[in-house]
Design an enzyme around this catalytic site. Structure first.
Site, PDB file in Angstrom:
ATOM      1  CG  ASP A 120      -2.093  -1.095   0.863  1.00  0.00           C
ATOM      2  OD1 ASP A 120      -1.816  -2.273   1.101  1.00  0.00           O
ATOM      3  OD2 ASP A 120      -3.168  -0.741   0.386  1.00  0.00           O
ATOM      4  CB  SER A 466     -10.005  -1.459   0.596  1.00  0.00           C
ATOM      5  OG  SER A 466      -9.195  -2.545   0.216  1.00  0.00           O
TER       6      SER A 466
END
Length: 553
Positions: A120, A466
């Site tokens: 991420d 997400s």
């Protein structure tokens, strides 16, 4: 060389003494210094194997005449941080990572860098540092996790999140959820779908900063170790030829990365991070440009969460080079890459090996790309949606607003059955300033999917979704509620119109009505009163510009 400032001259005798304390011989001191910036961590599944990757990198550096120094920076596991206060630190960690790489490199006079991310915010943080420092640099990630298997089906982390909603809806038992939980994440690596981590690793390769295979070779595959050795060896070639990140990462290569993102149908977070990279580079890259690229790029891959394939399947199909070869007419092929060649040279002779995973450009899933930026009176500066994960029937809709002022409030409301078909769930005050930190919303989207409401309910937020989210989930609404954006003026029952093909997000209110409502709001009060997040609130800018710390420029 940069390292001469550390080791050359009579006045550097104390410095050389410290280097000898590390066990270095004179010939090692004489060689170029290469910083191997690792993000090994025992709390991130995608990073727990990175010691082995770093060792392979150091072997490659030594084989090519460099002296490697392994150093570390921080990382946050988004999966473990999800849906509790820890998620507010995830995006802000990107800036800390960029700064820490800068500090480590400048403080020790490294001549070149090998950066080892996997998950991420760590990847874009390191990309930002690479163009800021502009030392010869190459990336090598830890690679994707393999998918798990449950009841004969391939599964991953998003399957578990969705299964929580199925338990709430009574579709599966808690015992079945426990069985799924045991097998969904079978080992190390970045979570197996085209979520944010794998999207950003693939786009790092598309940018030219990683060798072929960087984004897709599984973490447990021996090719990952060979790739790490090759990266360590190749960084010395980059140093000798003086090929630097700003020679590779340009406005053209960022446009190439967006094209690949559209073909892949990657995470919406890529928009946030590539915009931040463009800002670091000093390149003007307006959000509207992304729509132009999307309209000209076919969507060729349907990877989890949008489809049944996983990154391991993409790897076997030829990986990112095969995707780029399929859309090469949409790319600038003159850009340079970390191989030392041009992209045109890198793609010579490359073809897809599995047309089920990478469709030919003549037979796409859709004629336009997997990500769209929406504009309108609800999002004057833009909002982002993963169009590839939205059913065609849900791409145009009109519904009544169900307002929540936090993700926690929304989660409670969804689980309590307060959200009904036809509604548009609005989760606000979760933007860069409001969250703070623009937390991801995987739990609400997964609950809606698991409870059978996908396709019947849309979500709109000034926070993020997400990369594992699916359905009509529209994030990054800008300006955010905390900055008095129009989303702060919404009330339960307002009519919201979503038109993804037309790139529109609107509320059926006049500008005068929106302005009057905003004028009645009390001043925004930050949720945190001290520490790093308070400093972050004071400095962070709009998501439409990458949520960068604007006071740094």
């Amino acid at each position: 060389m940069q390292s001469d400032a550390v080791k050359k001259g009579i006045e550097r005798a104390p410095h050389r003494s410290l280097l000898r304390a590390l066990g270095l011989s004179q010939w090692e001191i004489d060689q170029p210094f290469v910083g191997v910036v690792n993000t090994y961590s025992e709390v991130i599944p995608g990073h727990r194997h990175l010691r082995e990757v770093a060792q392979a990198v150091k072997d490659g550096v030594r084989s090519a005449g460099g002296t490697p120094f392994e150093v570390n920076t921080i990382g946050v596991c988004d999966g473990l941080a999800m849906n509790h206060p820890g998620m507010r630190f995830s995006l802000p960690s990107r800036e800390l990572i960029a700064d820490s790489v800068e500090v480590l490199a400048r403080g020790h006079g490294f001549d070149a860098l090998v950066l080892i991310p996997n998950c991420d915010k760590i990847i874009p943080g390191m990309l930002m540092a690479a163009v800021r420092l502009n030392l010869p640099t190459i990336f090598v990630s830890g690679g994707p996790m393999l998918a798990g298997t449950w009841e004969g089906q391939k599964v991953d982390l998003s399957t578990v999140f969705q299964a929580v909603g199925k338990v709430v809806a009574g579709a599966i038992s808690q015992e079945e959820l426990s069985a799924l939980e045991e097998v969904a994440c079978p080992g190390c690596g970045s979570c197996a779908g085209m979520f944010t981590a794998n999207t950003m690793n693939c786009l790092t390769e598309a940018l030219g900063m990683g060798l072929p295979g960087h984004g897709t070779i599984p973490a447990v595959d021996a090719r990952r170790i060979r790739l790490a050795k090759d990266a360590g060896h190749q960084v010395m070639a980059l140093l000798r030829s003086d090929l630097r990140p700003r020679d590779i990462v340009t406005r053209d290569s960022i446009a190439n990365a967006f094209v690949v993102d559209m073909a892949l149908g990657g995470s919406t977070n890529s928009v946030l991070h590539l915009m931040a990279l463009a800002h670091e580079l000093g390149a003007d890259f307006p959000l509207a440009e992304i729509n132009r690229l999307s309209l000209g790029t076919p969507h060729l891959c349907r990877l989890s969460p949008a489809g049944e394939h996983h990154v391991e399947d993409l790897d076997l199909a030829g990986g990112i080079p095969a995707v780029m070869a399929e859309v090469k007419d949409k790319l600038n092929l003159k850009v340079k890459t970390a191989t030392g060649r041009t992209l045109r040279q890198d793609l010579a002779g490359v073809k897809a090996r599995d047309r089920r995973v990478i469709r030919p450009i003549s037979q796409p899933y859709s004629a336009t790309g997997g990500i769209a930026v929406l504009f309108g009176n609800l999002a004057p500066e833009g909002a982002v949606v993963k169009a590839a994960a939205v059913d065609k029937e849900s791409q145009v809709r009109r519904g009544t607003a169900r307002i929540f002022d936090s993700e926690e409030e929304a989660t409670r409301g969804i689980m309590a059955g307060h959200v009904r078909p036809g509604e548009v769930v609005v989760i606000r005050y979760e933007g860069p300033k409001g969250g703070p930190g623009m937390p991801e919303m995987l739990t609400p989207t997964s609950l809606i999917s698991g409870m059978g409401l996908e396709g019947q309910v849309a979500l709109v937020t000034d926070g993020r979704f997400s990369g594992a989210s699916r359905g009509a989930a529209i994030g990054h609404v800008s300006p955010e509620a905390a900055s008095r954006g129009p989303i702060a003026a919404l009330r339960d029952g307002d009519i919201i119109k979503i038109d993804i093909p037309a790139q529109k997000l609107e509320v059926e209110l006049t500008q005068r009505e929106i302005k009057a409502r905003l004028a009645k709001l009390l001043p925004f009060q930050p949720r945190v009163k001290d520490g790093y997040l308070l400093r972050y609130i004071q400095q962070v800018g709009s998501a439409s510009r990458g949520a960068v710390l604007e006071t740094t420029r």
